[in-house]
Design a protein around this motif. Sequence first.
Motif, mmCIF file in Angstrom:
data_model
loop_
_atom_site.group_PDB
_atom_site.id
_atom_site.type_symbol
_atom_site.label_atom_id
_atom_site.label_comp_id
_atom_site.label_asym_id
_atom_site.label_seq_id
_atom_site.Cartn_x
_atom_site.Cartn_y
_atom_site.Cartn_z
ATOM 1 N N LYS A 1 0.853 -1.192 0.000
ATOM 2 C CA LYS A 1 0.000 0.000 0.000
ATOM 3 C C LYS A 1 0.881 1.230 0.000
ATOM 4 O O LYS A 1 1.993 1.204 0.528
ATOM 5 N N PRO A 2 0.377 2.338 -0.529
ATOM 6 C CA PRO A 2 1.160 3.579 -0.446
ATOM 7 C C PRO A 2 1.300 4.028 0.998
ATOM 8 O O PRO A 2 0.498 3.653 1.856
ATOM 9 N N LEU A 3 2.282 4.840 1.229
ATOM 10 C CA LEU A 3 2.471 5.443 2.547
ATOM 11 C C LEU A 3 1.231 6.254 2.899
ATOM 12 O O LEU A 3 0.758 7.066 2.104
ATOM 13 N N TYR B 1 12.996 9.234 -2.465
ATOM 14 C CA TYR B 1 13.456 8.608 -1.236
ATOM 15 C C TYR B 1 13.787 7.156 -1.531
ATOM 16 O O TYR B 1 13.196 6.533 -2.424
ATOM 17 N N GLN C 1 14.272 3.284 0.502
ATOM 18 C CA GLN C 1 14.009 2.555 1.740
ATOM 19 C C GLN C 1 14.600 1.152 1.657
ATOM 20 O O GLN C 1 14.205 0.367 0.795
ATOM 21 N N PHE D 1 10.893 5.563 -3.629
ATOM 22 C CA PHE D 1 9.631 6.288 -3.606
ATOM 23 C C PHE D 1 9.821 7.694 -4.152
ATOM 24 O O PHE D 1 10.734 8.414 -3.736
ATOM 25 N N PHE E 1 3.058 10.444 -1.731
ATOM 26 C CA PHE E 1 4.046 9.465 -2.174
ATOM 27 C C PHE E 1 3.457 8.538 -3.234
ATOM 28 O O PHE E 1 2.260 8.218 -3.217
ATOM 29 N N GLY E 2 4.317 8.076 -4.125
ATOM 30 C CA GLY E 2 3.940 7.001 -5.032
ATOM 31 C C GLY E 2 3.966 5.679 -4.302
ATOM 32 O O GLY E 2 4.345 5.591 -3.133
ATOM 33 N N THR E 3 3.575 4.637 -5.007
ATOM 34 C CA THR E 3 3.485 3.305 -4.401
ATOM 35 C C THR E 3 4.827 2.596 -4.346
ATOM 36 O O THR E 3 4.923 1.515 -3.784
#
Lengths: 113, 115
Positions: free
Chosen positions: A41-43, B36, B38, B90, B105-107
């Motif tokens: 899921k997106p943030l 970003y 992660q 992201f 944010f994108g997915t």
Amino acid sequence: ETGVTQTPRHLVMGMTNKKSLKCEQHLGHNAMYWYKQSAKKPLELMFVYSLEERVENNSVPSRFSPECPNSSHLFLHLHTLQPEDSALYLCASSPRAVGDTQYFGPGTRLTVL
Amino acid sequence: AQSVTQPDIHITVSEGASLELRCNYSYGATPYLFWYVQSPGQGLQLLLKYFSGDTLVQGIKGFEAEFKRSQSSFNLRKPSVHWSDAAEYFCAVGGLTGGGNKLTFGTGTQLKVEL
């Protein structure tokens, strides 16, 4: 960039427990954020605090209760959570709150049994 | 409303090959744009950002991104990928209007690097 810390890093709790997540920023920023990151899921932005005032609450259930006692500390109080609340909870801070660069902590991995 | 699209969910490249991750955004005014990265079990680390000025932005770890207003894109590039670049990336958009207090944010794009 370091400067945002979160404790604990991992938390396992039952649905009837009460616990708190803590975030601290050492960057002198004025805004702090809570995000939820679930698999695939997106943030999801949960809360925004600017100068210790809550400026955004994205329809988050009341079982999540934020607290910002000063501009360096942010808490997320948890009670009667559901298994679907299991996720990585990320804290972030930014110099201002207006679309500014956000710096993230390492997150708390929460598992609700 | 602002939005971000990262059309590639997974990308696999060989170590030493070039990389381009795509990002398209929707925003009603001049956007602030971010990438970003992660790593597993970690928070998001800022790679680079665009606020204004030169449309080619240099970031950390040898990454760069180019803002193309006409295409509403902000693609991330690296000329030679290292195995340690394997992570999730992201793209995000924010600014002074519209979303106001937040970044969208994108997915994410999961990058796998083959040795």
